[in-house]
Design a protein around this motif. Structure first.
Motif, PDB file in Angstrom:
ATOM      1  N   GLY A   1     -85.487 -32.456 -17.733  1.00 39.24           N
ATOM      2  CA  GLY A   1     -86.310 -31.946 -18.830  1.00 39.24           C
ATOM      3  C   GLY A   1     -85.581 -31.923 -20.159  1.00 39.24           C
ATOM      4  O   GLY A   1     -86.121 -31.442 -21.143  1.00 39.24           O
ATOM      5  N   GLY A   2     -84.349 -32.416 -20.192  1.00 39.85           N
ATOM      6  CA  GLY A   2     -83.564 -32.465 -21.421  1.00 39.85           C
ATOM      7  C   GLY A   2     -82.478 -31.407 -21.450  1.00 39.85           C
ATOM      8  O   GLY A   2     -82.366 -30.572 -20.538  1.00 39.85           O
ATOM      9  N   PRO A   3     -81.656 -31.432 -22.487  1.00 43.67           N
ATOM     10  CA  PRO A   3     -80.508 -30.525 -22.568  1.00 43.67           C
ATOM     11  C   PRO A   3     -80.877 -29.046 -22.507  1.00 43.67           C
ATOM     12  O   PRO A   3     -80.191 -28.264 -21.841  1.00 43.67           O
ATOM     13  CB  PRO A   3     -79.868 -30.857 -23.913  1.00 43.67           C
ATOM     14  N   GLU A   4     -81.929 -28.645 -23.194  1.00 41.42           N
ATOM     15  CA  GLU A   4     -82.309 -27.224 -23.184  1.00 41.42           C
ATOM     16  C   GLU A   4     -82.742 -26.788 -21.791  1.00 41.42           C
ATOM     17  O   GLU A   4     -82.367 -25.709 -21.328  1.00 41.42           O
ATOM     18  CB  GLU A   4     -83.403 -26.954 -24.211  1.00 41.42           C
ATOM     19  N   ALA A   5     -83.520 -27.607 -21.123  1.00 37.16           N
ATOM     20  CA  ALA A   5     -83.956 -27.282 -19.758  1.00 37.16           C
ATOM     21  C   ALA A   5     -82.757 -27.219 -18.814  1.00 37.16           C
ATOM     22  O   ALA A   5     -82.674 -26.335 -17.957  1.00 37.16           O
ATOM     23  CB  ALA A   5     -84.967 -28.315 -19.270  1.00 37.16           C
ATOM     24  N   ASP A   6     -81.804 -28.146 -18.982  1.00 35.35           N
ATOM     25  CA  ASP A   6     -80.624 -28.163 -18.117  1.00 35.35           C
ATOM     26  C   ASP A   6     -79.731 -26.941 -18.342  1.00 35.35           C
ATOM     27  O   ASP A   6     -79.126 -26.427 -17.410  1.00 35.35           O
ATOM     28  CB  ASP A   6     -79.810 -29.441 -18.333  1.00 35.35           C
ATOM     29  N   ALA A   7     -79.653 -26.478 -19.589  1.00 37.42           N
ATOM     30  CA  ALA A   7     -78.809 -25.317 -19.908  1.00 37.42           C
ATOM     31  C   ALA A   7     -79.403 -24.021 -19.371  1.00 37.42           C
ATOM     32  O   ALA A   7     -78.682 -23.040 -19.180  1.00 37.42           O
ATOM     33  CB  ALA A   7     -78.606 -25.219 -21.418  1.00 37.42           C
TER      34      ALA A   7
ATOM     35  N   TYR B   1     -82.746 -44.007 -10.148  1.00 34.92           N
ATOM     36  CA  TYR B   1     -83.358 -42.683 -10.166  1.00 34.92           C
ATOM     37  C   TYR B   1     -84.694 -42.665 -10.899  1.00 34.92           C
ATOM     38  O   TYR B   1     -85.175 -41.603 -11.285  1.00 34.92           O
ATOM     39  CB  TYR B   1     -82.387 -41.654 -10.764  1.00 34.92           C
ATOM     40  N   ALA B   2     -85.315 -43.819 -11.046  1.00 41.12           N
ATOM     41  CA  ALA B   2     -86.608 -43.902 -11.733  1.00 41.12           C
ATOM     42  C   ALA B   2     -87.669 -43.044 -11.051  1.00 41.12           C
ATOM     43  O   ALA B   2     -88.596 -42.566 -11.701  1.00 41.12           O
ATOM     44  CB  ALA B   2     -87.065 -45.358 -11.813  1.00 41.12           C
ATOM     45  N   HIS B   3     -87.513 -42.820  -9.756  1.00 41.68           N
ATOM     46  CA  HIS B   3     -88.485 -41.986  -9.021  1.00 41.68           C
ATOM     47  C   HIS B   3     -88.494 -40.544  -9.520  1.00 41.68           C
ATOM     48  O   HIS B   3     -89.422 -39.798  -9.231  1.00 41.68           O
ATOM     49  CB  HIS B   3     -88.187 -42.034  -7.524  1.00 41.68           C
ATOM     50  N   LEU B   4     -87.483 -40.145 -10.293  1.00 45.18           N
ATOM     51  CA  LEU B   4     -87.424 -38.780 -10.813  1.00 45.18           C
ATOM     52  C   LEU B   4     -88.263 -38.582 -12.075  1.00 45.18           C
ATOM     53  O   LEU B   4     -88.457 -37.453 -12.509  1.00 45.18           O
ATOM     54  CB  LEU B   4     -85.968 -38.394 -11.121  1.00 45.18           C
ATOM     55  N   VAL B   5     -88.755 -39.670 -12.664  1.00 44.63           N
ATOM     56  CA  VAL B   5     -89.553 -39.549 -13.889  1.00 44.63           C
ATOM     57  C   VAL B   5     -90.892 -38.887 -13.549  1.00 44.63           C
ATOM     58  O   VAL B   5     -91.612 -39.338 -12.667  1.00 44.63           O
ATOM     59  CB  VAL B   5     -89.788 -40.920 -14.552  1.00 44.63           C
ATOM     60  N   THR B   6     -91.169 -37.797 -14.257  1.00 43.26           N
ATOM     61  CA  THR B   6     -92.440 -37.081 -14.124  1.00 43.26           C
ATOM     62  C   THR B   6     -92.850 -36.651 -15.525  1.00 43.26           C
ATOM     63  O   THR B   6     -92.172 -36.957 -16.507  1.00 43.26           O
ATOM     64  CB  THR B   6     -92.302 -35.823 -13.239  1.00 43.26           C
ATOM     65  N   SER B   7     -93.922 -35.897 -15.621  1.00 45.92           N
ATOM     66  CA  SER B   7     -94.325 -35.390 -16.929  1.00 45.92           C
ATOM     67  C   SER B   7     -93.309 -34.382 -17.466  1.00 45.92           C
ATOM     68  O   SER B   7     -93.238 -34.151 -18.661  1.00 45.92           O
ATOM     69  CB  SER B   7     -95.717 -34.759 -16.859  1.00 45.92           C
ATOM     70  N   GLU B   8     -92.485 -33.790 -16.575  1.00 43.11           N
ATOM     71  CA  GLU B   8     -91.467 -32.829 -17.000  1.00 43.11           C
ATOM     72  C   GLU B   8     -90.063 -33.410 -17.059  1.00 43.11           C
ATOM     73  O   GLU B   8     -89.150 -32.778 -17.565  1.00 43.11           O
ATOM     74  CB  GLU B   8     -91.436 -31.614 -16.051  1.00 43.11           C
ATOM     75  N   ARG B   9     -89.857 -34.595 -16.486  1.00 40.66           N
ATOM     76  CA  ARG B   9     -88.525 -35.207 -16.428  1.00 40.66           C
ATOM     77  C   ARG B   9     -88.562 -36.578 -17.072  1.00 40.66           C
ATOM     78  O   ARG B   9     -89.450 -37.373 -16.798  1.00 40.66           O
ATOM     79  CB  ARG B   9     -88.067 -35.363 -14.981  1.00 40.66           C
ATOM     80  N   PHE B  10     -87.550 -36.851 -17.877  1.00 41.28           N
ATOM     81  CA  PHE B  10     -87.455 -38.134 -18.556  1.00 41.28           C
ATOM     82  C   PHE B  10     -85.981 -38.558 -18.623  1.00 41.28           C
ATOM     83  O   PHE B  10     -85.086 -37.722 -18.495  1.00 41.28           O
ATOM     84  CB  PHE B  10     -88.055 -38.037 -19.964  1.00 41.28           C
ATOM     85  N   PRO B  11     -85.716 -39.848 -18.818  1.00 43.88           N
ATOM     86  CA  PRO B  11     -84.333 -40.300 -18.930  1.00 43.88           C
ATOM     87  C   PRO B  11     -83.806 -40.091 -20.350  1.00 43.88           C
ATOM     88  O   PRO B  11     -84.483 -40.390 -21.327  1.00 43.88           O
ATOM     89  CB  PRO B  11     -84.417 -41.784 -18.584  1.00 43.88           C
ATOM     90  N   TRP B  12     -82.591 -39.568 -20.422  1.00 40.78           N
ATOM     91  CA  TRP B  12     -81.921 -39.428 -21.711  1.00 40.78           C
ATOM     92  C   TRP B  12     -80.453 -39.747 -21.528  1.00 40.78           C
ATOM     93  O   TRP B  12     -79.899 -39.645 -20.433  1.00 40.78           O
ATOM     94  CB  TRP B  12     -82.147 -38.043 -22.313  1.00 40.78           C
ATOM     95  N   LEU B  13     -79.837 -40.217 -22.604  1.00 40.03           N
ATOM     96  CA  LEU B  13     -78.445 -40.646 -22.576  1.00 40.03           C
ATOM     97  C   LEU B  13     -77.558 -39.572 -23.177  1.00 40.03           C
ATOM     98  O   LEU B  13     -77.934 -38.924 -24.156  1.00 40.03           O
ATOM     99  CB  LEU B  13     -78.284 -41.963 -23.336  1.00 40.03           C
TER     100      LEU B  13
END
Length: 145
Positions: free
Chosen positions: A37-43, A85-97
């Motif tokens: 879900g991005g850096p904020e979600a991970d923190a 890990y493309a199977h992890l893409v959902t409306s709440e999860r996206f790829p970021w570098l």
């Protein structure tokens, strides 16, 4: 536009092709991809191994810089890493570098990162493009011997 739709994180660029991701991997090292879900979600939550429940000392990521032995185009490495890990893409999860400091390895030998610094988001269409490229250039499912 929400982060889930690929909006920039903290002013980070949004990459729209496998080539753009490969070009970034050519100039930023180390560079990793994370599907979340991005850096904020991970923190906001502790990272855990889903099978054992063990607390992980960092974020699970995949390397986007090819290993020295890699003898194919960087685009092929990027496509393979995105497809893992493309199977992890959902409306709440996206790829970021991101970049950061490796503090260990996860249960699948993936790097575990602390002090994550967002670099870019990846448009969902890039994961689809990576899938097409992966199927074109790799013998998917073939075992190593």
């Amino acid at each position: 536009m929400s982060e889930q739709q690929g909006a920039p994180l903290g002013g980070c660029p949004r990459l729209r092709s496998v080539t753009e991701v490969a070009e970034l991997a050519g100039v930023v090292a180390p560079l990793y991809v994370r599907f979340s879900g991005g850096p904020e979600a991970d923190a906001a939550v502790a990272s855990r191994d889903h099978e054992s429940g063990a607390l992980l000392p960092g974020l699970s990521v995949n390397p986007m810089n090819p290993e020295p032995w890699w003898d194919r185009p960087v685009e092929h490495w990027v496509a393979r890493q995105l497809c893992q890990y493309a199977h992890l893409v959902t409306s709440e999860r996206f790829p970021w570098l991101l970049t950061g400091t490796v503090v260990g390895r996860g249960p699948d030998c993936e790097p575990l990162l602390v002090d994550p610094a967002p670099v870019a988001t990846i448009d969902p269409s890039v994961v689809e493009e990576a899938g097409r490229l992966y199927r074109e250039v790799f013998d998917a499912g073939r075992t190593s011997t």
